[in-house]
Design a protein around this motif. Structure first.
Motif, PDB file in Angstrom:
ATOM      1  N   THR A 148     112.463 -47.470 112.203  1.00  0.00           N
ATOM      2  CA  THR A 148     111.525 -46.453 112.927  1.00  0.00           C
ATOM      3  C   THR A 148     111.127 -47.163 114.385  1.00  0.00           C
ATOM      4  O   THR A 148     111.618 -48.650 114.193  1.00  0.00           O
ATOM      5  N   ARG A 197     117.431 -48.963 103.839  1.00  0.00           N
ATOM      6  CA  ARG A 197     116.355 -49.422 105.218  1.00  0.00           C
ATOM      7  C   ARG A 197     115.757 -48.134 105.655  1.00  0.00           C
ATOM      8  O   ARG A 197     116.321 -47.755 106.252  1.00  0.00           O
ATOM      9  N   ARG A 198     114.645 -47.713 106.058  1.00  0.00           N
ATOM     10  CA  ARG A 198     114.323 -46.931 106.463  1.00  0.00           C
ATOM     11  C   ARG A 198     113.741 -47.281 108.297  1.00  0.00           C
ATOM     12  O   ARG A 198     113.488 -48.591 108.387  1.00  0.00           O
ATOM     13  N   ILE A 204     110.069 -42.557 112.557  1.00  0.00           N
ATOM     14  CA  ILE A 204     110.894 -42.859 112.036  1.00  0.00           C
ATOM     15  C   ILE A 204     112.537 -42.111 111.758  1.00  0.00           C
ATOM     16  O   ILE A 204     112.333 -40.867 112.873  1.00  0.00           O
ATOM     17  N   HIS A 211     112.202 -51.499 107.668  1.00  0.00           N
ATOM     18  CA  HIS A 211     111.571 -51.516 106.656  1.00  0.00           C
ATOM     19  C   HIS A 211     112.120 -51.605 105.683  1.00  0.00           C
ATOM     20  O   HIS A 211     113.893 -52.100 104.951  1.00  0.00           O
ATOM     21  N   TYR A 249     120.558 -54.320 102.785  1.00  0.00           N
ATOM     22  CA  TYR A 249     120.196 -52.477 103.085  1.00  0.00           C
ATOM     23  C   TYR A 249     120.627 -52.517 101.118  1.00  0.00           C
ATOM     24  O   TYR A 249     119.598 -50.873 101.445  1.00  0.00           O
ATOM     25  N   ALA A 281     114.977 -49.612 100.345  1.00  0.00           N
ATOM     26  CA  ALA A 281     114.096 -48.636  99.336  1.00  0.00           C
ATOM     27  C   ALA A 281     114.528 -48.389  97.599  1.00  0.00           C
ATOM     28  O   ALA A 281     116.375 -49.252  98.000  1.00  0.00           O
ATOM     29  N   GLY A 288     115.550 -43.358 110.645  1.00  0.00           N
ATOM     30  CA  GLY A 288     116.424 -43.199 110.283  1.00  0.00           C
ATOM     31  C   GLY A 288     116.735 -43.875 109.030  1.00  0.00           C
ATOM     32  O   GLY A 288     115.846 -44.375 108.870  1.00  0.00           O
ATOM     33  N   LEU A 289     117.660 -43.330 107.906  1.00  0.00           N
ATOM     34  CA  LEU A 289     117.608 -44.394 106.898  1.00  0.00           C
ATOM     35  C   LEU A 289     118.984 -45.359 107.298  1.00  0.00           C
ATOM     36  O   LEU A 289     119.978 -44.762 106.996  1.00  0.00           O
TER      37      LEU A 289
END
Length: 70
Positions: A20, A17-18, A25, A9, A67, A12, A27-28
């Motif tokens: 999936t 970034r998330r 989900i 994704h 990132y 942030a 992790g980040l």
């Protein structure tokens, strides 16, 4: 399944970034190494080879492999 099973994704506001896998989900991520580890834990042992494969990974918003927050 419609589209890639892995989505990275947009970055942030605080960076990272998330990620999936199949809508869950996992992790980040703050680096490709994080994404690879999340995918390995999800049962995808060849994750390093998948990062640039559009059939597996969709990078949303921002540039792939970046990132930091905009």
């Amino acid at each position: 399944m419609d589209g890639a099973p892995v989505v990275v994704h947009p970055p942030a506001g605080s960076g990272g970034r998330r990620v999936t896998v199949r809508g869950q989900i996992v992790g980040l991520a703050h680096s490709d190494r994080d994404v690879i580890e999340f995918l390995r834990r999800a049962g995808l042992p060849d994750a390093e080879d998948m990062l640039d494969d559009d059939a597996w990974v969709k990078w949303r918003g921002g540039r792939a492999h970046r990132y930091e927050a905009a």
